[in-house]
Design a protein around this motif. Structure first.
Motif, PDB file in Angstrom:
ATOM      1  N   PRO A 255       0.832  -1.200   0.000  1.00 45.87           N
ATOM      2  CA  PRO A 255       0.000   0.000   0.000  1.00 45.87           C
ATOM      3  C   PRO A 255       0.867   1.251   0.000  1.00 45.87           C
ATOM      4  CG  PRO A 255      -0.871  -1.616   1.519  1.00 45.87           C
ATOM      5  CD  PRO A 255       0.460  -2.138   1.057  1.00 45.87           C
ATOM      6  N   GLY A 256       0.517   2.184  -0.837  1.00 47.27           N
ATOM      7  CA  GLY A 256       1.284   3.422  -0.918  1.00 47.27           C
ATOM      8  C   GLY A 256       2.417   3.370  -1.913  1.00 47.27           C
ATOM      9  N   ALA A 257       2.670   2.184  -2.504  1.00 42.78           N
ATOM     10  CA  ALA A 257       3.820   2.055  -3.375  1.00 42.78           C
ATOM     11  C   ALA A 257       3.579   2.654  -4.755  1.00 42.78           C
ATOM     12  CB  ALA A 257       4.206   0.587  -3.519  1.00 42.78           C
ATOM     13  N   ARG A 258       2.310   2.897  -5.111  1.00 39.13           N
ATOM     14  CA  ARG A 258       2.020   3.391  -6.445  1.00 39.13           C
ATOM     15  C   ARG A 258       1.199   4.675  -6.367  1.00 39.13           C
ATOM     16  NH1 ARG A 258       3.410   0.692 -10.618  1.00 39.13           N
ATOM     17  NH2 ARG A 258       1.858   1.698 -11.930  1.00 39.13           N
ATOM     18  N   ALA A 259       1.774   5.667  -5.694  1.00 39.07           N
ATOM     19  CA  ALA A 259       1.124   6.969  -5.659  1.00 39.07           C
ATOM     20  C   ALA A 259       1.053   7.524  -7.079  1.00 39.07           C
ATOM     21  CB  ALA A 259       1.918   7.918  -4.752  1.00 39.07           C
TER      22      ALA A 259
ATOM     23  N   ILE B 152     -13.582   0.145  -3.069  1.00 36.55           N
ATOM     24  CA  ILE B 152     -12.381   0.772  -2.512  1.00 36.55           C
ATOM     25  C   ILE B 152     -12.639   1.240  -1.084  1.00 36.55           C
ATOM     26  CG2 ILE B 152     -11.594   1.479  -4.796  1.00 36.55           C
ATOM     27  CD1 ILE B 152     -12.630   4.265  -4.276  1.00 36.55           C
ATOM     28  N   THR B 153     -11.574   1.617  -0.412  1.00 39.49           N
ATOM     29  CA  THR B 153     -11.684   2.181   0.928  1.00 39.49           C
ATOM     30  C   THR B 153     -11.228   3.637   0.903  1.00 39.49           C
ATOM     31  OG1 THR B 153      -9.446   1.466   1.545  1.00 39.49           O
ATOM     32  CG2 THR B 153     -11.265  -0.055   2.004  1.00 39.49           C
ATOM     33  N   MET B 154     -11.776   4.443   1.791  1.00 40.18           N
ATOM     34  CA  MET B 154     -11.414   5.850   1.877  1.00 40.18           C
ATOM     35  C   MET B 154     -10.950   6.182   3.278  1.00 40.18           C
ATOM     36  SD  MET B 154     -13.626   9.343   1.145  1.00 40.18           S
ATOM     37  CE  MET B 154     -14.077   9.723   2.840  1.00 40.18           C
TER      38      MET B 154
ATOM     39  N   PRO C 208      -8.184  -2.212  -2.472  1.00 41.14           N
ATOM     40  CA  PRO C 208      -7.592  -3.262  -1.638  1.00 41.14           C
ATOM     41  C   PRO C 208      -6.988  -4.419  -2.421  1.00 41.14           C
ATOM     42  CG  PRO C 208      -9.717  -2.586  -0.757  1.00 41.14           C
ATOM     43  CD  PRO C 208      -9.584  -1.949  -2.106  1.00 41.14           C
ATOM     44  N   GLY C 209      -7.575  -4.786  -3.543  1.00 43.03           N
ATOM     45  CA  GLY C 209      -7.065  -5.929  -4.272  1.00 43.03           C
ATOM     46  C   GLY C 209      -5.688  -5.725  -4.861  1.00 43.03           C
ATOM     47  N   THR C 210      -5.292  -4.474  -5.074  1.00 49.69           N
ATOM     48  CA  THR C 210      -4.019  -4.183  -5.731  1.00 49.69           C
ATOM     49  C   THR C 210      -3.043  -3.400  -4.863  1.00 49.69           C
ATOM     50  OG1 THR C 210      -4.848  -2.113  -6.636  1.00 49.69           O
ATOM     51  CG2 THR C 210      -5.183  -4.096  -7.960  1.00 49.69           C
ATOM     52  N   GLY C 211      -3.533  -2.721  -3.854  1.00 43.97           N
ATOM     53  CA  GLY C 211      -2.677  -1.819  -3.099  1.00 43.97           C
ATOM     54  C   GLY C 211      -2.493  -0.482  -3.790  1.00 43.97           C
ATOM     55  N   ILE C 212      -3.127  -0.274  -4.931  1.00 40.48           N
ATOM     56  CA  ILE C 212      -3.009   0.994  -5.641  1.00 40.48           C
ATOM     57  C   ILE C 212      -3.771   2.069  -4.876  1.00 40.48           C
ATOM     58  CG2 ILE C 212      -3.706   2.232  -7.744  1.00 40.48           C
ATOM     59  CD1 ILE C 212      -3.109  -0.307  -9.301  1.00 40.48           C
ATOM     60  N   ILE C 213      -3.131   3.205  -4.690  1.00 42.75           N
ATOM     61  CA  ILE C 213      -3.739   4.290  -3.932  1.00 42.75           C
ATOM     62  C   ILE C 213      -3.703   5.589  -4.736  1.00 42.75           C
ATOM     63  CG2 ILE C 213      -3.015   3.263  -1.748  1.00 42.75           C
ATOM     64  CD1 ILE C 213      -0.998   5.622  -1.535  1.00 42.75           C
ATOM     65  N   ALA C 214      -4.533   6.515  -4.312  1.00 48.58           N
ATOM     66  CA  ALA C 214      -4.504   7.872  -4.850  1.00 48.58           C
ATOM     67  C   ALA C 214      -5.004   8.800  -3.770  1.00 48.58           C
ATOM     68  CB  ALA C 214      -5.370   7.984  -6.101  1.00 48.58           C
TER      69      ALA C 214
ATOM     70  N   LEU D  95      -7.009   6.895 -12.870  1.00 50.45           N
ATOM     71  CA  LEU D  95      -5.827   6.957 -13.724  1.00 50.45           C
ATOM     72  C   LEU D  95      -4.765   5.969 -13.254  1.00 50.45           C
ATOM     73  CD1 LEU D  95      -5.617  10.819 -14.198  1.00 50.45           C
ATOM     74  CD2 LEU D  95      -6.115   9.135 -15.988  1.00 50.45           C
ATOM     75  N   ALA D  96      -4.598   5.851 -11.938  1.00 47.73           N
ATOM     76  CA  ALA D  96      -3.622   4.898 -11.403  1.00 47.73           C
ATOM     77  C   ALA D  96      -4.027   3.465 -11.722  1.00 47.73           C
ATOM     78  CB  ALA D  96      -3.465   5.089  -9.892  1.00 47.73           C
ATOM     79  N   LEU D  97      -5.327   3.171 -11.644  1.00 49.17           N
ATOM     80  CA  LEU D  97      -5.810   1.839 -11.998  1.00 49.17           C
ATOM     81  C   LEU D  97      -5.630   1.584 -13.494  1.00 49.17           C
ATOM     82  CD1 LEU D  97      -9.082   1.740  -9.857  1.00 49.17           C
ATOM     83  CD2 LEU D  97      -7.095   0.239  -9.567  1.00 49.17           C
ATOM     84  N   ALA D  98      -5.893   2.605 -14.307  1.00 47.10           N
ATOM     85  CA  ALA D  98      -5.709   2.454 -15.750  1.00 47.10           C
ATOM     86  C   ALA D  98      -4.274   2.084 -16.080  1.00 47.10           C
ATOM     87  CB  ALA D  98      -6.106   3.747 -16.467  1.00 47.10           C
ATOM     88  N   MET D  99      -3.328   2.633 -15.335  1.00 43.54           N
ATOM     89  CA  MET D  99      -1.925   2.328 -15.561  1.00 43.54           C
ATOM     90  C   MET D  99      -1.511   1.002 -14.936  1.00 43.54           C
ATOM     91  SD  MET D  99       0.127   5.909 -15.001  1.00 43.54           S
ATOM     92  CE  MET D  99       1.667   4.987 -14.971  1.00 43.54           C
ATOM     93  N   GLY D 100      -1.959   0.730 -13.742  1.00 46.26           N
ATOM     94  CA  GLY D 100      -1.397  -0.355 -12.943  1.00 46.26           C
ATOM     95  C   GLY D 100      -2.102  -1.683 -13.042  1.00 46.26           C
ATOM     96  N   VAL D 101      -3.219  -1.760 -13.751  1.00 45.48           N
ATOM     97  CA  VAL D 101      -3.978  -3.003 -13.878  1.00 45.48           C
ATOM     98  C   VAL D 101      -4.148  -3.320 -15.357  1.00 45.48           C
ATOM     99  CG1 VAL D 101      -6.175  -4.153 -13.411  1.00 45.48           C
ATOM    100  CG2 VAL D 101      -5.221  -2.572 -11.727  1.00 45.48           C
TER     101      VAL D 101
END
Length: 205
Positions: free
Chosen positions: A18-22, A53-55, A80-86, A107-113
């Motif tokens: 978590p937090g690795a893909r700001a 998602i969680t907020m 939660p499934g990816t650890g991708i955050i924004a 946008l982060a999901l578009a890139m990271g999944v």
């Protein structure tokens, strides 16, 4: 809140922390997560995505006076499934920061999944509505449709072995239009070029 559905993600190697893909973090060489249960999460409507998602709320730093130091106005979304955050913290209220953070998450999901693309014409209805018969793609990068189109473009690029001309042909658009679409989000363009260089292909311009 998480939906409680079975997790359709499969990780290649160690899952990202978590937090690795700001949003502004350097792109990974290869997208780390494969989504095996379409649709792509970046294409979900707001209500559905918010259930997935969680907020969290945090205290904001930086300019804005003492109010931002005392009140939790920063919004952090986590998939939660990816650890991708924004996150978003530049506005003065949760109400203002929330849509900014949600767009950054898309946008982060578009890139990271990445979502596998079967053979044949797999263009979405959204793509067809945004791409005319001349192969031109009409979508401002600030529009709400942009993250979904970006995800579809990147999915096809990876499905075609990062051959953008082949990907463009399958998406019924011109190569230059496909490159322009990805280039409209500089981190995605950098990620695509990094992946191409890793495979011995020339960088796109």
């Amino acid at each position: 809140m998480p939906s409680g559905r079975p997790n359709p993600f499969r990780f290649a190697g160690k899952p990202p922390a978590p937090g690795a893909r700001a949003p502004d973090a350097p792109p990974a060489r290869e997208p780390p997560v494969l989504w095996r249960d379409p649709p792509h999460p970046a294409t979900l409507d707001e209500e559905t995505l918010l259930r997935e998602i969680t907020m969290d709320r945090q205290r904001s730093g930086g300019p804005g006076g003492q109010h931002r130091n005392k009140v939790e106005t920063a919004v952090v979304f986590t998939h939660p499934g990816t650890g991708i955050i924004a996150q978003a913290a530049e506005r003065r209220s949760v109400r203002e920061n929330r849509p900014v953070a949600l767009r950054r998450l898309r946008l982060a999901l578009a890139m990271g999944v990445r979502c596998p693309v079967p053979d044949g014409d797999q263009r979405s209805a959204l793509w067809r509505s945004r791409c005319d018969r001349a192969g031109r793609i009409a979508c401002n990068p600030q529009h709400a449709d942009f993250p979904a189109l970006l995800a579809e473009a990147l999915d096809m690029a990876w499905a075609c072995g990062l051959d953008v001309a082949r990907a463009a042909a399958r998406l019924a658009c011109t190569t230059s239009q496909l490159v322009r679409l990805v280039k409209d989000h500089p981190p995605a363009f950098a990620m695509l070029n990094e992946a191409r260089r890793a495979r011995g292909e020339r960088a796109l311009k």
